[in-house]
Design a protein around this motif. Sequence first.
Motif, mmCIF file in Angstrom:
data_model
loop_
_atom_site.group_PDB
_atom_site.id
_atom_site.type_symbol
_atom_site.label_atom_id
_atom_site.label_comp_id
_atom_site.label_asym_id
_atom_site.label_seq_id
_atom_site.Cartn_x
_atom_site.Cartn_y
_atom_site.Cartn_z
ATOM 1 N N LEU A 189 37.312 43.559 -41.141
ATOM 2 C CA LEU A 189 38.175 41.810 -39.855
ATOM 3 C C LEU A 189 39.053 41.674 -40.471
ATOM 4 O O LEU A 189 39.289 41.503 -41.372
ATOM 5 C CB LEU A 189 36.236 41.343 -39.475
ATOM 6 N N ARG A 190 39.735 41.426 -39.013
ATOM 7 C CA ARG A 190 41.136 40.769 -39.534
ATOM 8 C C ARG A 190 41.163 39.313 -38.812
ATOM 9 O O ARG A 190 40.869 39.317 -37.548
ATOM 10 C CB ARG A 190 42.096 41.584 -39.296
ATOM 11 N N THR A 235 49.437 31.710 -53.423
ATOM 12 C CA THR A 235 47.862 31.714 -53.019
ATOM 13 C C THR A 235 46.090 32.495 -53.894
ATOM 14 O O THR A 235 46.228 32.660 -54.708
ATOM 15 C CB THR A 235 47.747 33.726 -52.067
ATOM 16 N N TYR A 236 45.584 32.041 -53.410
ATOM 17 C CA TYR A 236 44.198 31.382 -54.287
ATOM 18 C C TYR A 236 42.657 31.959 -53.134
ATOM 19 O O TYR A 236 43.283 31.842 -52.011
ATOM 20 C CB TYR A 236 44.083 30.423 -54.640
ATOM 21 N N TYR A 237 42.036 32.568 -54.467
ATOM 22 C CA TYR A 237 40.898 32.760 -53.657
ATOM 23 C C TYR A 237 39.696 32.451 -54.241
ATOM 24 O O TYR A 237 39.615 32.667 -55.162
ATOM 25 C CB TYR A 237 41.239 34.647 -53.468
ATOM 26 N N ALA A 238 39.130 32.540 -53.529
ATOM 27 C CA ALA A 238 37.155 32.412 -54.435
ATOM 28 C C ALA A 238 36.906 33.803 -54.859
ATOM 29 O O ALA A 238 37.149 35.174 -54.571
ATOM 30 C CB ALA A 238 36.239 31.841 -53.350
ATOM 31 N N ASP A 239 36.253 33.501 -55.953
ATOM 32 C CA ASP A 239 35.497 33.855 -56.827
ATOM 33 C C ASP A 239 34.985 35.196 -55.941
ATOM 34 O O ASP A 239 35.003 35.990 -56.263
ATOM 35 C CB ASP A 239 35.009 33.674 -58.367
ATOM 36 N N SER A 240 33.958 34.618 -54.843
ATOM 37 C CA SER A 240 32.873 36.345 -54.102
ATOM 38 C C SER A 240 34.380 36.274 -53.825
ATOM 39 O O SER A 240 33.214 37.511 -52.964
ATOM 40 C CB SER A 240 32.165 34.472 -53.523
ATOM 41 N N VAL A 241 35.205 36.218 -52.837
ATOM 42 C CA VAL A 241 36.183 37.412 -52.114
ATOM 43 C C VAL A 241 37.437 37.856 -52.595
ATOM 44 O O VAL A 241 37.512 39.247 -52.148
ATOM 45 C CB VAL A 241 35.676 36.265 -50.961
ATOM 46 N N LYS A 242 37.455 37.346 -53.591
ATOM 47 C CA LYS A 242 38.460 38.366 -55.060
ATOM 48 C C LYS A 242 38.796 39.988 -54.433
ATOM 49 O O LYS A 242 38.031 40.682 -55.081
ATOM 50 C CB LYS A 242 38.408 37.530 -56.135
ATOM 51 N N GLY A 243 39.477 40.390 -54.651
ATOM 52 C CA GLY A 243 39.801 41.896 -54.203
ATOM 53 C C GLY A 243 39.414 42.223 -53.269
ATOM 54 O O GLY A 243 39.414 43.870 -52.745
ATOM 55 N N ARG A 244 38.985 41.371 -52.066
ATOM 56 C CA ARG A 244 37.926 41.687 -50.693
ATOM 57 C C ARG A 244 38.919 41.596 -49.703
ATOM 58 O O ARG A 244 39.083 41.981 -48.829
ATOM 59 C CB ARG A 244 36.791 41.823 -50.540
ATOM 60 N N ILE A 245 39.603 40.092 -50.151
ATOM 61 C CA ILE A 245 40.376 39.195 -48.484
ATOM 62 C C ILE A 245 41.730 39.260 -49.375
ATOM 63 O O ILE A 245 41.585 38.636 -50.430
ATOM 64 C CB ILE A 245 39.136 38.856 -48.431
ATOM 65 N N THR A 246 42.461 39.198 -48.424
ATOM 66 C CA THR A 246 43.921 38.949 -48.354
ATOM 67 C C THR A 246 44.020 37.951 -47.364
ATOM 68 O O THR A 246 44.034 38.036 -46.456
ATOM 69 C CB THR A 246 44.717 40.097 -48.499
ATOM 70 N N MET A 259 40.066 40.821 -43.978
ATOM 71 C CA MET A 259 38.353 40.861 -44.873
ATOM 72 C C MET A 259 38.238 42.318 -44.886
ATOM 73 O O MET A 259 38.272 43.145 -43.830
ATOM 74 C CB MET A 259 37.272 40.336 -43.836
ATOM 75 N N ASN A 260 37.732 43.287 -45.996
ATOM 76 C CA ASN A 260 37.226 44.311 -45.949
ATOM 77 C C ASN A 260 36.004 44.171 -46.816
ATOM 78 O O ASN A 260 35.183 42.860 -47.826
ATOM 79 C CB ASN A 260 38.423 45.035 -47.493
ATOM 80 N N SER A 261 35.653 45.705 -47.807
ATOM 81 C CA SER A 261 34.037 45.790 -47.783
ATOM 82 C C SER A 261 33.194 44.425 -47.320
ATOM 83 O O SER A 261 32.688 44.263 -48.406
ATOM 84 C CB SER A 261 34.165 45.782 -49.443
ATOM 85 N N ASP A 297 29.257 37.718 -46.496
ATOM 86 C CA ASP A 297 29.615 37.334 -46.200
ATOM 87 C C ASP A 297 29.720 36.794 -44.531
ATOM 88 O O ASP A 297 30.636 36.071 -44.055
ATOM 89 C CB ASP A 297 30.591 38.158 -46.087
ATOM 90 N N THR A 298 28.834 36.561 -44.161
ATOM 91 C CA THR A 298 28.348 36.014 -42.371
ATOM 92 C C THR A 298 27.985 34.982 -42.323
ATOM 93 O O THR A 298 27.432 34.437 -43.599
ATOM 94 C CB THR A 298 26.403 37.006 -42.204
ATOM 95 N N ALA A 299 29.441 34.466 -41.545
ATOM 96 C CA ALA A 299 29.079 32.650 -41.323
ATOM 97 C C ALA A 299 29.853 33.078 -40.305
ATOM 98 O O ALA A 299 30.913 33.315 -39.975
ATOM 99 C CB ALA A 299 29.945 32.042 -43.576
ATOM 100 N N VAL A 300 30.727 31.344 -40.557
ATOM 101 C CA VAL A 300 31.149 30.848 -39.305
ATOM 102 C C VAL A 300 32.779 31.016 -40.026
ATOM 103 O O VAL A 300 32.681 30.264 -41.128
ATOM 104 C CB VAL A 300 31.110 29.445 -38.547
ATOM 105 N N TYR A 301 33.886 31.302 -39.869
ATOM 106 C CA TYR A 301 34.972 30.908 -40.694
ATOM 107 C C TYR A 301 36.211 30.752 -39.830
ATOM 108 O O TYR A 301 36.121 30.161 -39.049
ATOM 109 C CB TYR A 301 36.470 32.375 -40.979
#
Length: 124
Positions: A18-19, A58-69, A83-85, A90-94
Amino acid sequence: QVQLVESGGGLVQAGGSLRLSCAASGLTFSRYVMGWFRQAPGKEREFVSVISASGGTTYYADSVKGRITISRDNAKNTVYLQMNSLTPEDTAVYYCAAAGTTFTTYYQQAYNYWGQGTQVTVSS
């Protein structure tokens, strides 16, 4: 007044993509650090990613690193979250948020403005 409007959420199967987009108005977008946060059912809101005002950091949470840009287009006053893979976790309100700081931060208290959120649901 300042408005942050998220879009792009939806239902996707595990492994899908999803984007998310967040369109900002009422502020000088290029001067704001932009962050993405999420809140899963029954959990506290948590940091996902942040991008500096220029887009150079940019910085990412460890839980999403490598999957989200995270990225931004200052000409369009918009920040994105690719958001990939995706997994059911990952289900949540963003939510997107804007911070009038000179440094990138994951502290929610630093963010001045928040969007209403967009639902992302990942099915297994």
